[in-house]
Motif scaffolding. Structure first.
Motif, PDB file in Angstrom:
ATOM      1  N   GLN A  49      21.375   5.859  14.991  1.00 61.23           N
ATOM      2  CA  GLN A  49      22.312   5.768  14.771  1.00 61.23           C
ATOM      3  C   GLN A  49      23.771   6.451  15.551  1.00 61.23           C
ATOM      4  OE1 GLN A  49      24.107   5.504  11.429  1.00 61.23           O
ATOM      5  NE2 GLN A  49      25.169   3.034  11.749  1.00 61.23           N
ATOM      6  N   ASP A  53      21.962   4.951  19.807  1.00 59.48           N
ATOM      7  CA  ASP A  53      20.461   3.486  19.348  1.00 59.48           C
ATOM      8  C   ASP A  53      19.826   3.861  20.802  1.00 59.48           C
ATOM      9  OD1 ASP A  53      19.091   1.337  18.275  1.00 59.48           O
ATOM     10  OD2 ASP A  53      20.587  -0.461  18.787  1.00 59.48           O
ATOM     11  N   LEU A 100      17.738  -0.059  17.075  1.00 57.06           N
ATOM     12  CA  LEU A 100      18.311  -0.569  15.661  1.00 57.06           C
ATOM     13  C   LEU A 100      18.099  -2.014  15.699  1.00 57.06           C
ATOM     14  CD1 LEU A 100      20.775   1.936  14.612  1.00 57.06           C
ATOM     15  CD2 LEU A 100      18.539   1.231  13.930  1.00 57.06           C
ATOM     16  N   GLN A 105      20.395  -1.755  11.724  1.00 60.62           N
ATOM     17  CA  GLN A 105      22.756  -1.447  11.392  1.00 60.62           C
ATOM     18  C   GLN A 105      22.440  -2.293  10.162  1.00 60.62           C
ATOM     19  OE1 GLN A 105      23.168  -3.920  14.677  1.00 60.62           O
ATOM     20  NE2 GLN A 105      22.704  -2.144  16.292  1.00 60.62           N
ATOM     21  N   GLN A 106      22.420  -3.026   9.707  1.00 57.99           N
ATOM     22  CA  GLN A 106      23.080  -3.077   8.253  1.00 57.99           C
ATOM     23  C   GLN A 106      22.588  -1.983   7.242  1.00 57.99           C
ATOM     24  OE1 GLN A 106      21.310  -7.309   7.515  1.00 57.99           O
ATOM     25  NE2 GLN A 106      23.119  -8.243   8.535  1.00 57.99           N
ATOM     26  N   LEU A 108      21.686   0.627   7.693  1.00 61.14           N
ATOM     27  CA  LEU A 108      22.410   1.887   8.016  1.00 61.14           C
ATOM     28  C   LEU A 108      24.354   1.800   7.335  1.00 61.14           C
ATOM     29  CD1 LEU A 108      21.782   3.024  11.518  1.00 61.14           C
ATOM     30  CD2 LEU A 108      21.428   4.458  10.357  1.00 61.14           C
ATOM     31  N   THR A 109      24.454   0.928   6.909  1.00 64.85           N
ATOM     32  CA  THR A 109      25.936   0.475   6.398  1.00 64.85           C
ATOM     33  C   THR A 109      25.393   0.892   4.404  1.00 64.85           C
ATOM     34  OG1 THR A 109      26.567  -0.869   8.086  1.00 64.85           O
ATOM     35  CG2 THR A 109      28.024  -1.332   5.624  1.00 64.85           C
TER      36      THR A 109
END
Length: 151
Positions: A49, A53, A100, A105-106, A108-109
């Motif tokens: 990230q 990416d 990703l 990505q979700q 990573l949040t």
């Protein structure tokens, strides 16, 4: 019987740096384990990230300061978890690009929230100025260590 702080005070500077690093990693690992992430997995996602990416496996391995074969198992696991995809590079078919997925990505949040919680707990009662001073000192130590390696 010694307390951990007594033992810590007896360690050399190098041992203290290593100990703090291990403790920070252990705290982060404990926080991220419920997300199905091990240290190699979450650090690979985090670095992917941060690098923006869509980078090669080789670039990711270099950024993580590990050998490419060591990264391959982790990437296989992340792919099985549907957190990344890999595809051949358009310009060099031998190279594979890591991306990703939306699921990655979700995750990573969620990771970021948990990692920031750990960071805040570890740095509690330490001022921003002290953190900045520590950061500068660590940078100088790293620069000095790198210069000894290049001699």
């Amino acid at each position: 019987m010694f307390h951990d702080t007594d033992i810590f005070r007896q360690l050399s500077l190098a041992e203290r740096l290593a100990r703090v690093s291990r403790l920070w990693k252990m705290a982060a690992d404990r926080e991220l384990a419920p997300l199905g992430l091990t240290h190699p997995r979450w650090t690979a996602l985090w670095k992917l990230q941060r690098l923006g990416d869509h980078i090669s496996q080789k670039q990711l391995a270099c950024a993580l300061e590990i050998e490419l074969p060591s990264l391959m198992r982790t990437l296989n696991q992340l792919e099985e978890q549907l957190l990344i995809t890999r595809h051949p590079c358009e310009h060099d078919k031998r190279s594979r690009i890591v991306c990703l997925t939306p699921e990655g990505q979700q995750l990573l949040t969620k990771m970021e929230t948990k990692i920031m919680r750990v960071r805040n707990q570890i740095l509690a009662e330490i001022s921003n100025e002290e953190v900045e001073t520590l950061s500068l000192l660590l940078e100088k130590i790293a620069d000095n260590a790198l210069s000894t390696l290049s001699d």
